[in-house]
Design a protein around this motif. Sequence first.
Motif, mmCIF file in Angstrom:
data_model
loop_
_atom_site.group_PDB
_atom_site.id
_atom_site.type_symbol
_atom_site.label_atom_id
_atom_site.label_comp_id
_atom_site.label_asym_id
_atom_site.label_seq_id
_atom_site.Cartn_x
_atom_site.Cartn_y
_atom_site.Cartn_z
ATOM 1 N N ALA A 101 15.663 -6.077 -1.259
ATOM 2 C CA ALA A 101 14.506 -5.428 -1.870
ATOM 3 C C ALA A 101 13.294 -5.498 -0.956
ATOM 4 C CB ALA A 101 14.198 -6.081 -3.218
ATOM 5 N N LEU A 102 13.082 -6.647 -0.340
ATOM 6 C CA LEU A 102 11.929 -6.797 0.553
ATOM 7 C C LEU A 102 12.043 -5.854 1.751
ATOM 8 C CD1 LEU A 102 9.264 -8.252 1.109
ATOM 9 C CD2 LEU A 102 10.580 -10.003 2.331
ATOM 10 N N ALA A 103 13.235 -5.780 2.337
ATOM 11 C CA ALA A 103 13.443 -4.866 3.469
ATOM 12 C C ALA A 103 13.178 -3.423 3.046
ATOM 13 C CB ALA A 103 14.859 -5.012 4.018
ATOM 14 N N ASP A 104 13.724 -3.019 1.915
ATOM 15 C CA ASP A 104 13.560 -1.660 1.410
ATOM 16 C C ASP A 104 12.089 -1.370 1.099
ATOM 17 O OD1 ASP A 104 14.106 0.887 0.392
ATOM 18 O OD2 ASP A 104 15.034 0.134 -1.448
ATOM 19 N N HIS A 105 11.426 -2.305 0.446
ATOM 20 C CA HIS A 105 10.016 -2.137 0.079
ATOM 21 C C HIS A 105 9.135 -1.966 1.317
ATOM 22 C CE1 HIS A 105 6.186 -2.770 -1.929
ATOM 23 N NE2 HIS A 105 5.943 -3.789 -1.116
ATOM 24 N N LEU A 106 9.316 -2.831 2.292
ATOM 25 C CA LEU A 106 8.478 -2.763 3.493
ATOM 26 C C LEU A 106 8.789 -1.519 4.326
ATOM 27 C CD1 LEU A 106 8.507 -6.545 4.435
ATOM 28 C CD2 LEU A 106 6.619 -5.243 3.408
ATOM 29 N N ALA A 107 10.058 -1.131 4.384
ATOM 30 C CA ALA A 107 10.424 0.091 5.112
ATOM 31 C C ALA A 107 9.745 1.304 4.482
ATOM 32 C CB ALA A 107 11.943 0.260 5.118
ATOM 33 N N GLU A 108 9.790 1.369 3.169
ATOM 34 C CA GLU A 108 9.149 2.486 2.463
ATOM 35 C C GLU A 108 7.631 2.456 2.662
ATOM 36 O OE1 GLU A 108 8.390 3.332 -2.166
ATOM 37 O OE2 GLU A 108 10.513 3.321 -1.608
ATOM 38 N N ARG A 109 7.049 1.289 2.530
ATOM 39 C CA ARG A 109 5.598 1.150 2.661
ATOM 40 C C ARG A 109 5.101 1.489 4.061
ATOM 41 N NH1 ARG A 109 2.957 -4.699 2.757
ATOM 42 N NH2 ARG A 109 3.423 -4.388 4.954
ATOM 43 N N ASP A 110 5.856 1.039 5.097
ATOM 44 C CA ASP A 110 5.375 1.149 6.465
ATOM 45 C C ASP A 110 6.028 2.263 7.280
ATOM 46 O OD1 ASP A 110 3.686 -0.936 5.830
ATOM 47 O OD2 ASP A 110 4.914 -2.464 6.794
ATOM 48 N N GLY A 111 6.960 2.984 6.672
ATOM 49 C CA GLY A 111 7.507 4.173 7.320
ATOM 50 C C GLY A 111 8.595 3.951 8.344
ATOM 51 N N TRP A 112 9.463 2.974 8.131
ATOM 52 C CA TRP A 112 10.614 2.804 9.015
ATOM 53 C C TRP A 112 11.892 2.909 8.188
ATOM 54 C CZ3 TRP A 112 13.036 -1.926 7.864
ATOM 55 C CH2 TRP A 112 12.243 -2.925 7.321
ATOM 56 N N GLN A 113 13.006 3.074 8.854
ATOM 57 C CA GLN A 113 14.297 3.289 8.191
ATOM 58 C C GLN A 113 14.801 2.000 7.543
ATOM 59 O OE1 GLN A 113 15.918 6.344 8.099
ATOM 60 N NE2 GLN A 113 17.314 5.372 6.669
ATOM 61 N N THR A 114 15.109 2.067 6.252
ATOM 62 C CA THR A 114 15.687 0.920 5.554
ATOM 63 C C THR A 114 17.039 0.607 6.184
ATOM 64 O OG1 THR A 114 14.613 1.567 3.486
ATOM 65 C CG2 THR A 114 16.473 0.048 3.306
ATOM 66 N N PRO A 115 17.285 -0.659 6.540
ATOM 67 C CA PRO A 115 18.582 -0.991 7.138
ATOM 68 C C PRO A 115 19.718 -0.755 6.137
ATOM 69 C CG PRO A 115 17.190 -2.961 6.915
ATOM 70 C CD PRO A 115 16.398 -1.808 6.416
ATOM 71 N N ALA A 116 20.861 -0.333 6.646
ATOM 72 C CA ALA A 116 22.007 -0.007 5.790
ATOM 73 C C ALA A 116 22.402 -1.178 4.892
ATOM 74 C CB ALA A 116 23.188 0.436 6.651
ATOM 75 N N TRP A 117 22.356 -2.400 5.416
ATOM 76 C CA TRP A 117 22.759 -3.556 4.616
ATOM 77 C C TRP A 117 21.897 -3.714 3.360
ATOM 78 C CZ3 TRP A 117 19.185 -7.181 3.518
ATOM 79 C CH2 TRP A 117 18.103 -7.342 4.392
ATOM 80 N N ALA A 118 20.639 -3.284 3.439
ATOM 81 C CA ALA A 118 19.731 -3.430 2.300
ATOM 82 C C ALA A 118 20.044 -2.439 1.187
ATOM 83 C CB ALA A 118 18.285 -3.267 2.764
ATOM 84 N N LEU A 119 20.846 -1.442 1.485
ATOM 85 C CA LEU A 119 21.216 -0.444 0.484
ATOM 86 C C LEU A 119 22.537 -0.766 -0.202
ATOM 87 C CD1 LEU A 119 20.164 2.695 2.550
ATOM 88 C CD2 LEU A 119 18.844 1.496 0.779
ATOM 89 N N ASP A 120 23.141 -1.885 0.138
ATOM 90 C CA ASP A 120 24.410 -2.313 -0.454
ATOM 91 C C ASP A 120 24.225 -2.544 -1.953
ATOM 92 O OD1 ASP A 120 26.716 -3.624 -1.321
ATOM 93 O OD2 ASP A 120 26.728 -5.068 0.322
ATOM 94 N N PRO A 121 24.952 -1.801 -2.802
ATOM 95 C CA PRO A 121 24.788 -1.953 -4.250
ATOM 96 C C PRO A 121 25.187 -3.335 -4.776
ATOM 97 C CG PRO A 121 26.571 -0.413 -3.762
ATOM 98 C CD PRO A 121 25.916 -0.770 -2.454
ATOM 99 N N ALA A 122 25.904 -4.121 -3.995
ATOM 100 C CA ALA A 122 26.269 -5.474 -4.415
ATOM 101 C C ALA A 122 25.061 -6.409 -4.391
ATOM 102 C CB ALA A 122 27.379 -6.026 -3.524
ATOM 103 N N ARG A 123 24.024 -6.027 -3.681
ATOM 104 C CA ARG A 123 22.808 -6.852 -3.626
ATOM 105 C C ARG A 123 21.947 -6.503 -4.845
ATOM 106 N NH1 ARG A 123 21.344 -9.575 1.169
ATOM 107 N NH2 ARG A 123 22.923 -9.399 2.781
ATOM 108 N N GLN A 124 22.381 -6.993 -5.968
ATOM 109 C CA GLN A 124 21.778 -6.658 -7.263
ATOM 110 C C GLN A 124 21.672 -7.909 -8.128
ATOM 111 O OE1 GLN A 124 20.917 -3.484 -8.316
ATOM 112 N NE2 GLN A 124 20.250 -4.258 -10.281
#
Length: 163
Positions: A101-124
């Motif tokens: 979540a932190l990786a995704d949040h900061l990527a969205e906020r600061d304009g860089w690509q969210t790393p693929a591992w952060a999009l893993d649906p198991a990280r829930q």
Amino acid sequence: MTYQGEVLSIGALLERAQTGSATTPGAGVGVRHTAAGNAASCASLLAAGGSVESCWRFGILQTLDDYTSTLRRGGTALAAEVFASEPAPTGAIQLDAAFAALADHLAERDGWQTPAWALDPARQAEGWFPSVPAIFRAEAEQDSPRAFRQRGIFITGRSLSRA
């Protein structure tokens, strides 16, 4: 006084500082700490009997501090490298989800690509309120950033505020 191998007087040091010819402390230094390294430390802390809440403070908030420091020192591209390596499982799904979540949040906020591992649906996680007292849970459900809320983590607007 020495400066990068030169012996300079205080006056010369002040002059360099005023003219901008001095280098910025830490310039040229890459990423010092990563989410993967902080997750490994959390795994050790948990294995030694530490709480998930203490790992929120140590692992997640420390990673935020590391990212912010790197961002100030080296810009967005360098700061994104804090999340380049996938953090290994910590032993607590809440923390694994929080690192994503932190990786995704900061990527969205600061304009860089969210790393693929952060999009893993198991990280829930399922309805985790890290360091949020019961009285503020309704606020956390409303204010939690998308990246956290989407992963079942609810934080207040102040949860990611750092001094």
